[in-house]
Write an enzyme that holds these catalytic residues in place. Structure first.
Site, mmCIF file in Angstrom:
data_model
loop_
_atom_site.group_PDB
_atom_site.id
_atom_site.type_symbol
_atom_site.label_atom_id
_atom_site.label_comp_id
_atom_site.label_asym_id
_atom_site.label_seq_id
_atom_site.Cartn_x
_atom_site.Cartn_y
_atom_site.Cartn_z
ATOM 1 N N ALA A 10 28.924 58.223 68.886
ATOM 2 C CA ALA A 10 29.783 57.483 67.726
ATOM 3 C C ALA A 10 30.196 56.237 68.478
ATOM 4 O O ALA A 10 31.320 55.848 68.015
ATOM 5 C CB ALA A 10 31.100 58.458 67.496
ATOM 6 N N VAL A 13 26.361 51.778 68.002
ATOM 7 C CA VAL A 13 25.421 52.045 67.082
ATOM 8 C C VAL A 13 25.467 53.277 66.261
ATOM 9 O O VAL A 13 25.161 53.121 64.904
ATOM 10 C CB VAL A 13 24.019 52.365 68.015
ATOM 11 C CG1 VAL A 13 22.669 52.682 67.064
ATOM 12 C CG2 VAL A 13 23.673 51.436 69.024
ATOM 13 N N ARG A 82 25.210 51.032 81.800
ATOM 14 C CA ARG A 82 25.288 50.819 83.486
ATOM 15 C C ARG A 82 26.619 50.559 83.888
ATOM 16 O O ARG A 82 27.146 49.725 83.410
ATOM 17 C CB ARG A 82 24.115 49.912 83.843
ATOM 18 C CG ARG A 82 23.920 50.141 85.217
ATOM 19 C CD ARG A 82 22.480 49.344 85.146
ATOM 20 N NE ARG A 82 22.104 49.208 86.754
ATOM 21 C CZ ARG A 82 20.765 48.574 87.014
ATOM 22 N NH1 ARG A 82 19.882 48.522 86.146
ATOM 23 N NH2 ARG A 82 20.438 48.420 88.007
ATOM 24 N N ARG A 88 19.698 51.919 88.759
ATOM 25 C CA ARG A 88 18.864 52.135 87.414
ATOM 26 C C ARG A 88 18.327 53.515 87.323
ATOM 27 O O ARG A 88 18.483 54.078 86.341
ATOM 28 C CB ARG A 88 17.645 51.191 87.521
ATOM 29 C CG ARG A 88 16.720 51.285 86.245
ATOM 30 C CD ARG A 88 15.432 50.423 86.466
ATOM 31 N NE ARG A 88 14.368 50.650 85.552
ATOM 32 C CZ ARG A 88 13.525 51.508 85.493
ATOM 33 N NH1 ARG A 88 13.650 52.348 86.804
ATOM 34 N NH2 ARG A 88 12.521 51.827 84.865
ATOM 35 N N HIS A 175 8.984 50.005 73.571
ATOM 36 C CA HIS A 175 10.272 49.050 73.129
ATOM 37 C C HIS A 175 10.748 48.437 74.493
ATOM 38 O O HIS A 175 11.569 48.763 75.032
ATOM 39 C CB HIS A 175 11.310 50.143 72.742
ATOM 40 C CG HIS A 175 12.422 49.323 72.017
ATOM 41 N ND1 HIS A 175 12.384 48.255 71.140
ATOM 42 C CD2 HIS A 175 13.752 49.599 72.296
ATOM 43 C CE1 HIS A 175 13.597 47.653 70.974
ATOM 44 N NE2 HIS A 175 14.492 48.795 71.522
HETATM 45 N N1 APR Z 1 27.307 63.717 74.026
HETATM 46 C C1 APR Z 1 27.805 63.069 72.833
HETATM 47 N N2 APR Z 1 28.154 61.730 72.944
HETATM 48 C C2 APR Z 1 27.979 61.189 74.207
HETATM 49 C C3 APR Z 1 27.649 61.793 75.427
HETATM 50 C C4 APR Z 1 27.166 63.386 75.343
HETATM 51 N N3 APR Z 1 26.749 63.863 76.157
HETATM 52 N N4 APR Z 1 27.467 61.120 76.506
HETATM 53 C C5 APR Z 1 27.921 59.730 75.874
HETATM 54 N N5 APR Z 1 28.300 60.010 74.789
HETATM 55 C C6 APR Z 1 28.511 58.935 73.496
HETATM 56 C C7 APR Z 1 29.590 58.052 74.435
HETATM 57 O O1 APR Z 1 30.980 58.725 74.280
HETATM 58 C C8 APR Z 1 29.678 56.748 73.616
HETATM 59 O O2 APR Z 1 30.769 56.897 72.366
HETATM 60 O O3 APR Z 1 27.642 58.182 73.223
HETATM 61 C C9 APR Z 1 28.219 56.896 72.762
HETATM 62 C C10 APR Z 1 27.424 55.694 73.212
HETATM 63 O O4 APR Z 1 28.055 54.571 72.516
HETATM 64 P P1 APR Z 1 28.095 52.899 73.131
HETATM 65 O O5 APR Z 1 28.302 52.969 74.545
HETATM 66 O O6 APR Z 1 28.957 52.133 71.995
HETATM 67 O O7 APR Z 1 26.545 52.386 73.224
HETATM 68 P P2 APR Z 1 25.924 51.848 71.833
HETATM 69 O O8 APR Z 1 25.998 50.363 71.835
HETATM 70 O O9 APR Z 1 26.246 52.619 70.583
HETATM 71 O O10 APR Z 1 24.348 52.202 72.131
HETATM 72 C C11 APR Z 1 23.975 53.436 72.324
HETATM 73 O O11 APR Z 1 21.530 52.963 71.576
HETATM 74 O O12 APR Z 1 20.475 51.064 71.329
HETATM 75 C C12 APR Z 1 20.770 52.240 72.194
HETATM 76 O O13 APR Z 1 20.530 50.913 74.137
HETATM 77 C C13 APR Z 1 21.447 51.577 73.447
HETATM 78 O O14 APR Z 1 20.976 53.746 74.546
HETATM 79 C C14 APR Z 1 21.818 52.836 74.011
HETATM 80 C C15 APR Z 1 22.370 53.771 72.743
#
Ligand code: APR
Length: 310
Positions: A10, A13, A82, A88, A175
């Site tokens: 959540a 994206v 990261r 990486r 991609h």
């Molecule tokens: N279960 C559920 N949610 C999780 C877990 C998990 N095990 N681990 C991490 N998350 C959640 C995080 O808590 C965070 O809220 O995934 C979310 C990722 O959100 P953001 O850090 O805001 O990243 P975002 O910009 O949304 O990108 C998400 O989409 O475009 C791709 O490269 C980007 O891989 C990335 C993904």
């Protein structure tokens, strides 16, 4: 709503995807994240906007998967960015494990769903989700080509000062830096852009498209793109929910198509109620085909790396 979509992750994206799904009144939405209270808070906030945005989609937030049961589509955006000092390989390994776990949990609750992967590295994450779900290949789809093509279309429209609605573009391959924009199949009102722009200008737009994700990252400084990625995921979801049979470039599991075997990579597919209903094989020139094979080699390398880390 009679359709249900679960969005896992959540963050930027995921939350924007939930917003777009609800505001287009496509389905009810379940938003899942590990962060305590965060998906619940964002879901409630989105729900409180509904009277103004005029939609009746239900939006629920959760930290566990029961609420996702019986979803038609699962969109996976979970992952971590990261962190300082993280290699990486560590990053890929962590995200691979997240993908494995969330896919297994979601697939158990919704055994008939179609999975759309958004988390990066996209093509490699599709392999992880494919294995972890045990779903048939038509029900595991990666979001990349729609986003890359939308970027290319936006640049074409700016260059020629025409409506984005008149533009059409195809970007195939992985991609990443090796993606394969196809100018011959990219058009404005049906006219190939090769008739409308010099080879130098096309190459400049192609280059900007290839580096599109990085351009946003360098501007934002923290985080990566989310408006266009969420739009792309929702276009795919809409095609499936409405059984539109829409031809879109998506990461699909190839078994011999384009001479590629056992690999997820971006190709044109037909999206409908059964997920990927067809893989469209368009004729490529020798150089286009060579670029696609090169891109496939890069994805293979990443998948091999992933296997070693597993
Ligand atoms: N279960 C559920 N949610 C999780 C877990 C998990 N095990 N681990 C991490 N998350 C959640 C995080 O808590 C965070 O809220 O995934 C979310 C990722 O959100 P953001 O850090 O805001 O990243 P975002 O910009 O949304 O990108 C998400 O989409 O475009 C791709 O490269 C980007 O891989 C990335 C993904």
């Amino acid at each position: 709503m009679d359709k249900k979509v679960t969005v896992i992750g959540a963050g930027n994206v995921g939350a924007t995807t939930a917003q777009r799904l609800a505001e287009k009144e496509l389905c009810d939405v379940v938003l899942i994240d590990i962060a305590d209270g965060m998906p619940q808070g964002k879901a409630l906030d989105l729900l409180e906007a509904a009277p103004i945005e005029k939609h009746d989609a239900s939006i629920r937030g959760a930290n566990t998967y029961e609420a996702s049961a019986g979803s038609d589509i699962i969109i996976i955006t979970a992952g971590i960015p990261r962190k300082p000092g993280m290699s990486r390989d560590d990053l890929i390994k962590t995200n691979m494990n997240i993908m494995k776990n969330v896919t297994a949990e979601a697939a158990e609750q919704s055994p008939n769903a179609i999975i759309i992967i958004v988390s990066n590295p996209l093509d490699a994450m599709c392999h992880v989700a494919y294995d972890a779900s045990g779903f048939s290949k038509n029900r595991v789809i990666g979001m990349a080509g729609v986003l890359d093509s939308a970027r290319f279309r936006a640049f074409i429209s700016m260059e020629l000062d025409v409506s984005v609605e008149n533009t059409h573009a195809f970007v195939l391959g992985g991609h990443g830096d090796t993606m394969v924009p196809l100018p011959r199949y990219s058009t404005v009102a049906g006219i190939p852009i090769t008739e409308l722009m010099s080879a130098e200008r096309i190459e400049a737009l192609v280059d900007r498209t290839r580096k599109g994700g990085g351009e946003i990252v360098s501007l934002l400084k923290t985080g990566s793109a989310f408006y266009a990625p969420s739009s792309a995921a929702v276009e795919m979801a809409e095609a499936i929910l409405k059984d539109k049979k829409k031809i879109l470039p998506c990461a699909a599991y190839l078994e011999g198509e384009y001479g590629i075997n056992g690999l997820f990579i971006g190709v044109p597919v037909k999206l409908g109620a059964n997920g990927i209903e067809d893989i469209i094989q368009i004729k490529l020139t020798d150089s286009e085909n060579a670029a696609l094979q090169k891109s496939a080699d890069a994805v293979t390398g990443l998948v091999e790396d992933l296997k070693k880390l597993a």
